[in-house]
Design a protein around this motif. Sequence first.
Motif: not given
Ligand SMILES: NC(=O)c1ccc[n+]([C@@H]2O[C@H](COP(=O)([O-])OP(=O)(O)OC[C@H]3O[C@@H](n4cnc5c(N)ncnc54)[C@H](OP(=O)(O)O)[C@@H]3O)[C@@H](O)[C@H]2O)c1
Length: 245
Positions: A10, A15, A36, A58, A84, A86-87, A134, A147, A183
């Motif tokens: 991801g 992040i 994607v 993943t 990393n 995640g959704i 998280s 989640y 995002p």
């Molecule tokens: N932002 C926050 O507030 C926050 C807080 C705590 C923890 N986190 C954790 O940080 C991590 C990254 O999140 P982010 O905030 O950077 O969000 P993000 O911008 O939505 O990034 C998520 C990434 O994961 C990829 N991804 C999602 N589903 C996938 C799958 N099935 N297979 C492969 N890749 C996949 C996405 O790629 P695609 O676009 O190709 O789907 C994207 O590259 C996540 O695990 C999230 O839970 C985020």
Amino acid sequence: METKIILITGGTTGIGFTCAKYLLNLKYQVIITGRVKKNLDSAVSELGNNSIGFLSDTSSLKDIDELVLKVKNLFGKIDGLFVNAGIFKASNFEETSEELFNETMNINFKGAFFTVQKFVPILKNPSSILLNTSIVVFKAFADTSVYTASKAALESISKVLNIELASKGIRVNIVSPGVTESPIQKKSGMSDEAINNLLEHFSATSPIGRIVQPTDIAPIVEFLLSDKSQVLRNEKIIIDGGTTL
Ligand SMILES: NC(=O)c1ccc[n+]([C@@H]2O[C@H](COP(=O)([O-])OP(=O)(O)OC[C@H]3O[C@@H](n4cnc5c(N)ncnc54)[C@H](OP(=O)(O)O)[C@@H]3O)[C@@H](O)[C@H]2O)c1
């Protein structure tokens, strides 16, 4: 110094992408994944030389197997794995469907579990695995039950892995971000107004007076993936600007 090879699942946005950029600036070799194609292509073109991207869902064990094979063929073994991908989709507990339950658990927990398992044979001795969980694991937020469960499950295996994988020189640590601008919020199903309110609330109540950014997380990720953290095991670094104090 030998170039360290790090794979970030991801790594196309948010992040993961910012960490890839940070590591590349420090001369790491970085491999990113995403599902994607458009996002993967634009990430790789922005990251430039020394970055490689693979489409890999993943939540698919077949995709993980193929990814491991491709990475093995290119590099043999790697130095670090940032789990990393995640959704997050906001959903009231009483309305959470089986479909959302499965989707969230399959990506955030099952996918992470088997990513680690299948990468073990191509991780060097020593090497570092970093899990992105998280603050929801220890602080309750409404509309996050599935989640939260997925991230708590992921965090729970870190101790066991540190015992089982120790003889292979593999260590496992955790980053636990607070609400971080990325995002993920737009993909969550929340309205723009709800997102703005969330970000404003966390800016106003945080000791740092602003929302956490992916650029705050990247240096900590680099530290935990590098030899600088060689003796750390199951360490969890909470990156939330103090909002949960
Ligand atoms: N932002 C926050 O507030 C926050 C807080 C705590 C923890 N986190 C954790 O940080 C991590 C990254 O999140 P982010 O905030 O950077 O969000 P993000 O911008 O939505 O990034 C998520 C990434 O994961 C990829 N991804 C999602 N589903 C996938 C799958 N099935 N297979 C492969 N890749 C996949 C996405 O790629 P695609 O676009 O190709 O789907 C994207 O590259 C996540 O695990 C999230 O839970 C985020």
